[in-house]
Design a protein around this motif. Sequence first.
Motif, PDB file in Angstrom:
ATOM      1  N   ASN A   1      53.406  -1.431   6.629  1.00  0.00           N
ATOM      2  CA  ASN A   1      53.741  -1.564   7.501  1.00  0.00           C
ATOM      3  C   ASN A   1      52.530  -2.760   8.462  1.00  0.00           C
ATOM      4  O   ASN A   1      52.659  -3.008   9.504  1.00  0.00           O
ATOM      5  N   ASN A   2      51.407  -3.332   7.674  1.00  0.00           N
ATOM      6  CA  ASN A   2      49.977  -3.910   8.187  1.00  0.00           C
ATOM      7  C   ASN A   2      50.179  -3.287   9.441  1.00  0.00           C
ATOM      8  O   ASN A   2      49.872  -4.126  10.460  1.00  0.00           O
ATOM      9  N   ASP A   3      49.966  -2.126   9.644  1.00  0.00           N
ATOM     10  CA  ASP A   3      49.396  -1.114  10.583  1.00  0.00           C
ATOM     11  C   ASP A   3      48.017   0.073   9.895  1.00  0.00           C
ATOM     12  O   ASP A   3      48.357   0.653   9.136  1.00  0.00           O
ATOM     13  N   VAL A   4      47.740   0.568  11.224  1.00  0.00           N
ATOM     14  CA  VAL A   4      46.507   1.523  10.900  1.00  0.00           C
ATOM     15  C   VAL A   4      47.300   2.754  11.938  1.00  0.00           C
ATOM     16  O   VAL A   4      47.164   2.708  13.372  1.00  0.00           O
ATOM     17  N   ASP A   5      47.606   3.468  11.971  1.00  0.00           N
ATOM     18  CA  ASP A   5      48.621   4.819  12.698  1.00  0.00           C
ATOM     19  C   ASP A   5      47.264   5.579  13.003  1.00  0.00           C
ATOM     20  O   ASP A   5      46.102   6.234  12.244  1.00  0.00           O
TER      21      ASP A   5
ATOM     22  N   ALA B   1      56.922  -5.043  17.352  1.00  0.00           N
ATOM     23  CA  ALA B   1      57.836  -5.997  17.527  1.00  0.00           C
ATOM     24  C   ALA B   1      57.976  -7.224  16.576  1.00  0.00           C
ATOM     25  O   ALA B   1      58.140  -7.774  16.206  1.00  0.00           O
ATOM     26  N   ASN B   2      56.032  -6.740  15.713  1.00  0.00           N
ATOM     27  CA  ASN B   2      55.805  -7.835  14.572  1.00  0.00           C
ATOM     28  C   ASN B   2      56.586  -7.385  13.458  1.00  0.00           C
ATOM     29  O   ASN B   2      57.093  -7.623  12.740  1.00  0.00           O
ATOM     30  N   ASP B   3      57.194  -5.856  12.811  1.00  0.00           N
ATOM     31  CA  ASP B   3      57.931  -5.481  12.286  1.00  0.00           C
ATOM     32  C   ASP B   3      59.235  -5.251  12.174  1.00  0.00           C
ATOM     33  O   ASP B   3      60.200  -5.132  11.912  1.00  0.00           O
ATOM     34  N   GLY B   4      59.859  -5.662  13.761  1.00  0.00           N
ATOM     35  CA  GLY B   4      61.727  -5.533  13.801  1.00  0.00           C
ATOM     36  C   GLY B   4      62.017  -4.697  14.197  1.00  0.00           C
ATOM     37  O   GLY B   4      63.144  -4.151  13.467  1.00  0.00           O
TER      38      GLY B   4
END
Length: 847
Positions: A317-321, A416-419
């Motif tokens: 997901n190109n993120d950090v939770d 928004a980035n991941d739709g």
Amino acid sequence: MRRLVRVGVTAAAVLVVGAGTAYAVNTALHAGPQGDGTGVTPAGWRVTPAGAQTALGSLPTASALSPDGKLLLVLNAGDATHESVQAIDPASHAVVQTIPYKKPDGLYAGVAFSPDGRHAYASSGGANTIHAYSVDGQHHLTEDPPIALPTKNPAGQVVNLYPAGLAVTPDGKRLVVADQMSDSASVVDLATRRVDTVGVGHNPYGVALSPDGRTAYVSNQGANTVSVLDISGPLPTVARTVTVGTHPNRMAVDPHAGTVYVANSESDSVSVVPAGAAAPRSTIDLSPYQGAPVGSNPDGLALSADAGTLYVANSGNNDVDVVDAHTGHIRGMIPTAWYPTAVTPSADGRTLFVVNAKGLGAGPNPNGPNPYTDNQRSGTPGFEAQYVGTMIAGSLSSIPTPDAAQLAKYSQQVVANDGFDERDKVRSAAPNNPVPARVGEPSPIKHVIYVVKENRTFDQEFGSLGKGNGDPSLNLFGDDSAPNSRALQRKFVTLDNFYANAEVSAQGWNWSVGANSNPYVEQTWVGNYSGRNHPYDYEGGNFTTAMNRDPKDSYIWDRLADKNIAFRNYGFYESDNVFNPGPSGPDPRLVANTDPNFYGWDLKCPDSSGTFTPRTACNTRIDEWQREFQQYEAKGNLPAVEFLRLGNDHTQNTTPGYPTPKAYVADNDYALGRLVDSVSHSRDWASTAIFVVEDDAQAGPDHVDAHRTIAQVISPYTQTGKVDSTQYSTASMLRTIELIAGIGPMTQFDATATPMFNSFTGKPNLTPYTAVKPAQDILTSVNGANAPMAAQSAAQDYTREDQIDEQVSNQAIWQSVRGAGSPMPAPVHAAGAPPNPPAGDPDDDGH
């Protein structure tokens, strides 16, 4: 504990006019770095990393902070000569030291400091050693002799331990190592360097230790378990095995309570295991929205100093939770660069250091592909070759720990980035579009033929097409060697903004049949391609590569079988007419629906040409497919989906006695032409769509992005001659096939992918296509003993995909087409390449 994101944000690439209305796409969007510090992945997801960015080497996979918080080590585990340890000053975020490694030596996935910070250790992967370093008072590393791991078992048999994750005990006396390829774990006495090994689960990966150092936890990435080891005695023993989620990756341990947090890659979850427990107490769901399929692929984990906050790097997901460790509630998400693999809080807790394996992406490679690195030929500081497997620079994001308000803004950006906010709003612009907008809706298309080929870029075959966004100067295969592919691209729909989600075939085949490539595949393919002792186990056989909660229900054919939808396989996941072996065995449902007379990967077997020389004892692929097709036509029972592998466009370069590269491409091209000819003259033409894609784009240059590849959709409903510049990817093609076949998405990537609505029209054109036979002198030409780079080509390994030296391959193909001695365009510095390359004289002989 499920994350329920409800944010009113519209993704930049998508405009939804209203529920049930048009689906508009920004066709100007393209993959790669955007020039403003952001990027777009081949899947169309935006990358907007938070914090300050530092360029790293190729494929950084792991990081560790020194006990005093003044030194951050990062492992770059990239292909060929791109492996290095980089030392980073946490205060300035600058790289202060780089230690490179030449093959067969290298690095993999484990790095750790001793408790006093005076020593550090890194796993080598296929070299079967642990790199050891002394750290002085200025935080400078000096390499000590490596720690050798066993290469034979007690019975004298050769073993490949392939060290992965590692951890140093609190007393600094022992090192615990996950031996990934031998299904074992080793405990090293650091004083004597004695190594004791014990068996654990399949493909172990991560290691964590209890606060007292008496217990070691080893995550079995190839299973759904964690092996709990008692290391308090003279020999390590397995105390118990804890069942967690599918394919567990890294772990973090609460230093106070001893609770173990386990990142489960294919379950998109974190298992919470209390100290001494035989089962998890709870599970933290990392799904980005309610009902989401898998794809977050959590890998790196870290706890805040007070153990109240858990940080999870979601590589998918190109993120950090940011997770409340006590309640499991997800407070929010932080955007990272592409494919984060590790997260580390600073000593004071004010900064998060996130390692991103793919940075902002590749960008164009018009002067490539070239070998893995050409530093010694170029002599230019910072030089990187434009081969997609190595030109992508990793990055370090140094992010101020966000407060609640900033975290809320970051969370909106990730959505928004991941739709994720657009997934349920997709509608076709045309009310009579033959591609359904929802699974289960009717379609006039009843049959799909899905063809996967090997390794070409758009510009390499269509650059001079005269339609779409092509660069004629990069076109190697024109109307002489690819007349059918080019004619079909002109007559039907031209797709000039289509990307492979993968860099190489190891990932590409997983994307092509499962809509994802998991952390095991992403982090180990380089060990295989660079000749660092990792097997090619990426096309079936080893279910560690499967990308879903149930490894036996991961692939598109499994989903078809779940719904009793008829399918037939011609060559997927088999080589030389044998299904790929492995510790998990082949997929039984694929085997049961496979034509046993169709040859899979084998460059001695022709795709189409009966005069192919030399040929192995096989049926010409298209002849065998056509034999069964005619039977289906006669009986009126053509399967709903057919899988067809046509891979000879891979070529065997300039190996003497084998077809020239142009002949290989012509052989492959004629097979595709004959396929379309047969279908378009059949009773099922009006209800059929043929989807054609390359598994990756690694073997050619492209002026838009190194992932841009050849894709075709051939059907009466696409015979328009139009150009569709919508950004699509392999996942888009899979989603379109799924919608037509009536099955749901497999992962988040095909769930959020743009269906190929714009390639279709509601008015079919039933005009049949007649295949064009390439010129005989092209189709049957053979490399002579004096062909350009003949000796180098003959020495390559063609028994499996991508076992060859890409430098030799690309130079040989170029000279074969453009003339002996003709130089390829000189490589240039790739966008985003690290400013401080490894010192020394790295080799460039690839794999």
